[in-house]
Design a protein around this motif. Structure first.
Motif, mmCIF file in Angstrom:
data_model
loop_
_atom_site.group_PDB
_atom_site.id
_atom_site.type_symbol
_atom_site.label_atom_id
_atom_site.label_comp_id
_atom_site.label_asym_id
_atom_site.label_seq_id
_atom_site.Cartn_x
_atom_site.Cartn_y
_atom_site.Cartn_z
ATOM 1 N N GLU A 1 1.285 -4.068 1.396
ATOM 2 C CA GLU A 1 1.226 -2.620 1.568
ATOM 3 C C GLU A 1 2.268 -2.195 2.595
ATOM 4 O O GLU A 1 2.806 -3.033 3.332
ATOM 5 C CB GLU A 1 -0.168 -2.194 2.040
ATOM 6 C CG GLU A 1 -1.294 -2.547 1.082
ATOM 7 C CD GLU A 1 -2.636 -2.071 1.592
ATOM 8 O OE1 GLU A 1 -2.659 -1.162 2.447
ATOM 9 O OE2 GLU A 1 -3.669 -2.603 1.139
ATOM 10 N N ASN B 1 0.495 3.744 5.317
ATOM 11 C CA ASN B 1 0.496 4.227 3.938
ATOM 12 C C ASN B 1 1.271 5.523 3.747
ATOM 13 O O ASN B 1 1.741 5.826 2.652
ATOM 14 C CB ASN B 1 -0.944 4.437 3.452
ATOM 15 C CG ASN B 1 -1.695 3.128 3.292
ATOM 16 O OD1 ASN B 1 -1.099 2.062 3.342
ATOM 17 N ND2 ASN B 1 -2.996 3.195 3.111
ATOM 18 N N ARG B 2 1.412 6.300 4.809
ATOM 19 C CA ARG B 2 2.133 7.567 4.717
ATOM 20 C C ARG B 2 3.612 7.365 4.402
ATOM 21 O O ARG B 2 4.283 8.283 3.916
ATOM 22 C CB ARG B 2 1.951 8.355 6.015
ATOM 23 C CG ARG B 2 0.529 8.866 6.230
ATOM 24 C CD ARG B 2 0.311 9.409 7.617
ATOM 25 N NE ARG B 2 0.326 8.352 8.624
ATOM 26 C CZ ARG B 2 -0.037 8.537 9.894
ATOM 27 N NH1 ARG B 2 -0.428 9.734 10.293
ATOM 28 N NH2 ARG B 2 0.002 7.538 10.747
ATOM 29 N N TYR C 1 4.845 8.244 0.749
ATOM 30 C CA TYR C 1 5.092 9.645 0.402
ATOM 31 C C TYR C 1 6.321 10.184 1.137
ATOM 32 O O TYR C 1 7.072 10.985 0.581
ATOM 33 C CB TYR C 1 3.848 10.473 0.717
ATOM 34 C CG TYR C 1 2.618 9.913 0.050
ATOM 35 C CD1 TYR C 1 2.403 10.105 -1.316
ATOM 36 C CD2 TYR C 1 1.684 9.154 0.757
ATOM 37 C CE1 TYR C 1 1.288 9.571 -1.943
ATOM 38 C CE2 TYR C 1 0.571 8.620 0.139
ATOM 39 C CZ TYR C 1 0.386 8.828 -1.215
ATOM 40 O OH TYR C 1 -0.713 8.283 -1.834
ATOM 41 N N VAL D 1 -0.755 15.247 -1.148
ATOM 42 C CA VAL D 1 -1.319 13.932 -1.455
ATOM 43 C C VAL D 1 -1.379 13.074 -0.197
ATOM 44 O O VAL D 1 -2.342 12.325 0.021
ATOM 45 C CB VAL D 1 -0.501 13.233 -2.557
ATOM 46 C CG1 VAL D 1 -1.036 11.824 -2.805
ATOM 47 C CG2 VAL D 1 -0.538 14.042 -3.841
ATOM 48 N N LEU D 2 -0.350 13.179 0.650
ATOM 49 C CA LEU D 2 -0.334 12.429 1.908
ATOM 50 C C LEU D 2 -1.541 12.790 2.761
ATOM 51 O O LEU D 2 -2.232 11.913 3.300
ATOM 52 C CB LEU D 2 0.973 12.711 2.651
ATOM 53 C CG LEU D 2 1.269 11.933 3.935
ATOM 54 C CD1 LEU D 2 2.778 11.860 4.174
ATOM 55 C CD2 LEU D 2 0.604 12.568 5.151
ATOM 56 N N HIS E 1 -4.742 11.478 1.199
ATOM 57 C CA HIS E 1 -4.854 10.029 1.366
ATOM 58 C C HIS E 1 -5.217 9.669 2.797
ATOM 59 O O HIS E 1 -6.008 8.751 3.039
ATOM 60 C CB HIS E 1 -3.535 9.358 0.975
ATOM 61 C CG HIS E 1 -3.643 7.860 0.873
ATOM 62 N ND1 HIS E 1 -3.496 7.037 1.961
ATOM 63 C CD2 HIS E 1 -3.893 7.046 -0.191
ATOM 64 C CE1 HIS E 1 -3.641 5.775 1.589
ATOM 65 N NE2 HIS E 1 -3.882 5.763 0.292
ATOM 66 N N GLN E 2 -4.642 10.399 3.761
ATOM 67 C CA GLN E 2 -4.952 10.149 5.163
ATOM 68 C C GLN E 2 -6.412 10.454 5.458
ATOM 69 O O GLN E 2 -7.018 9.843 6.348
ATOM 70 C CB GLN E 2 -4.035 10.978 6.062
ATOM 71 C CG GLN E 2 -4.260 10.803 7.550
ATOM 72 C CD GLN E 2 -3.887 9.423 8.070
ATOM 73 O OE1 GLN E 2 -3.384 8.582 7.324
ATOM 74 N NE2 GLN E 2 -4.153 9.177 9.337
ATOM 75 N N GLN F 1 -8.750 9.720 3.450
ATOM 76 C CA GLN F 1 -9.490 8.586 2.898
ATOM 77 C C GLN F 1 -9.228 7.309 3.684
ATOM 78 O O GLN F 1 -10.141 6.523 3.921
ATOM 79 C CB GLN F 1 -9.108 8.385 1.428
ATOM 80 C CG GLN F 1 -9.491 9.545 0.529
ATOM 81 C CD GLN F 1 -8.974 9.352 -0.890
ATOM 82 O OE1 GLN F 1 -8.099 8.535 -1.149
ATOM 83 N NE2 GLN F 1 -9.519 10.118 -1.818
ATOM 84 N N LYS G 1 -5.989 -0.153 9.296
ATOM 85 C CA LYS G 1 -6.321 0.894 8.343
ATOM 86 C C LYS G 1 -7.835 0.964 8.202
ATOM 87 O O LYS G 1 -8.493 -0.044 7.936
ATOM 88 C CB LYS G 1 -5.656 0.615 6.992
ATOM 89 C CG LYS G 1 -4.131 0.526 7.096
ATOM 90 C CD LYS G 1 -3.474 0.252 5.757
ATOM 91 C CE LYS G 1 -1.977 0.074 5.933
ATOM 92 N NZ LYS G 1 -1.265 -0.128 4.655
ATOM 93 N N ASN H 1 -11.138 2.707 6.349
ATOM 94 C CA ASN H 1 -11.703 3.454 5.238
ATOM 95 C C ASN H 1 -12.682 4.478 5.815
ATOM 96 O O ASN H 1 -13.700 4.114 6.396
ATOM 97 C CB ASN H 1 -12.420 2.504 4.269
ATOM 98 C CG ASN H 1 -12.891 3.203 3.011
ATOM 99 O OD1 ASN H 1 -13.466 4.283 3.056
ATOM 100 N ND2 ASN H 1 -12.659 2.580 1.865
#
Length: 282
Positions: A38, A42-43, A46, A88-89, A92-93, A95, A113, A115
């Motif tokens: 990954e 995660n950002r 995007y 979407v960013l 997702h952040q 989540q 990270k 959840n």
């Protein structure tokens, strides 16, 4: 250098920039699908999408003579694309909460990270700054509060709250104080008396004791949790109390002991680590 040449150089530069990031994205998707790789944060996925779109559109503007209508249409498309990626960013952040921190010497990246639905947090081992793979779960469900403190350039203490009001610590380690060829235990390596800032650490055959403000806390071996080969967390009643890490000038198995250690209290309040100096054997 005339303006046409400048436009050509700028256009091809932007095109190569966009192509490079596109290849990066394709490589990431392959690694993610096949090897659980990954992005460190995660950002980044995007953000890179936005960079590709902006660079590609800029290259088109510089390299091709297009009408005002097409320029307006292209600009509108890029704006919509960026807005959608931004939305979407954010979703997702909401989540997956990313806790990312760069070491003081800019050589290591801490990545955790969480959840937000299950309150489970995973520590990721990073590679080349931007790629990471899951390595370990943080103990207990978190209350979504985190504090990161780099005790050394290769030791990061993560203090986090646990549901029920308790405090825990996880330590990310990225180095070694020995030859790098074998595993060793931190607590036996620091046996002796250490002093610093009105605090004392005593490591002996019975475990580790911390003395401060007239109070002595003793931690048996079962209450000493080691992380990598650079740090231990001292636990009492299922709650973290202190972290002890080996400073970069510490050398394992040196006679006499060479270097310092650092003592860091487990608290969500702002606090500074304390450097401890060797005072001799027990």
């Amino acid at each position: 250098m005339n303006s046409k040449r400048i436009r050509t150089i700028a256009g091809w530069g932007l095109f190569l920039f966009a192509a490079g990031f596109f290849v990066l994205q394709m490589g990431y998707l392959y690694l993610h699908a096949n090897f659980q790789v990954e992005y460190t944060d995660n950002r980044l996925f995007y953000v890179i999408n936005m960079v590709i779109a902006i660079s590609h559109e800029g290259a088109v503007f510089f390299l091709f003579c297009i009408g005002k209508r097409w320029k307006s249409a292209g600009s509108a498309f890029i704006i919509v694309f960026i807005i959608l990626n931004g939305i979407v960013l954010v979703l997702h952040q909401n989540q997956i909460k990313n806790i990312t921190s760069i070491s003081p010497d800019f050589k290591h990246v801490l990545s955790i990270k969480e959840n937000t639905e299950t309150n489970e947090a995973v520590y990721y081992r990073t590679k080349f700054w931007i790629f990471a793979r899951p390595k370990d779960y943080l103990q207990y469900e978190t209350d979504r509060t985190f504090k990161v403190k780099w005790l050394e350039n290769d030791v990061a203490a993560v203090t986090y709250g646990v549901q029920g009001g308790r405090i825990h610590q996880y330590v990310g380690t990225y180095g070694d104080r020995g030859s790098g060829m074998s595993y060793y235990y931190v607590a036996p390596s620091i046996q002796g008396i250490w002093q610093g800032d009105n605090k004392k650490v005593i490591s002996d055959a019975e475990g580790i004791s911390v003395e401060y403000d007239g109070v002595t806390e003793h931690f048996n071996w079962e209450n000493i949790i080691q992380y990598g080969t650079l740090a231990v967390v001292l636990v009492e009643n299922d709650e973290a109390k202190w972290t002890i890490s080996l400073n970069q000038n510490f050398r394992v198995n040196s006679v006499p002991l060479a270097g310092e250690i650092t003592l860091y209290e487990a608290t969500m309040e702002e606090n500074d680590p304390v450097v401890m100096y060797y005072q001799g054997s027990n």
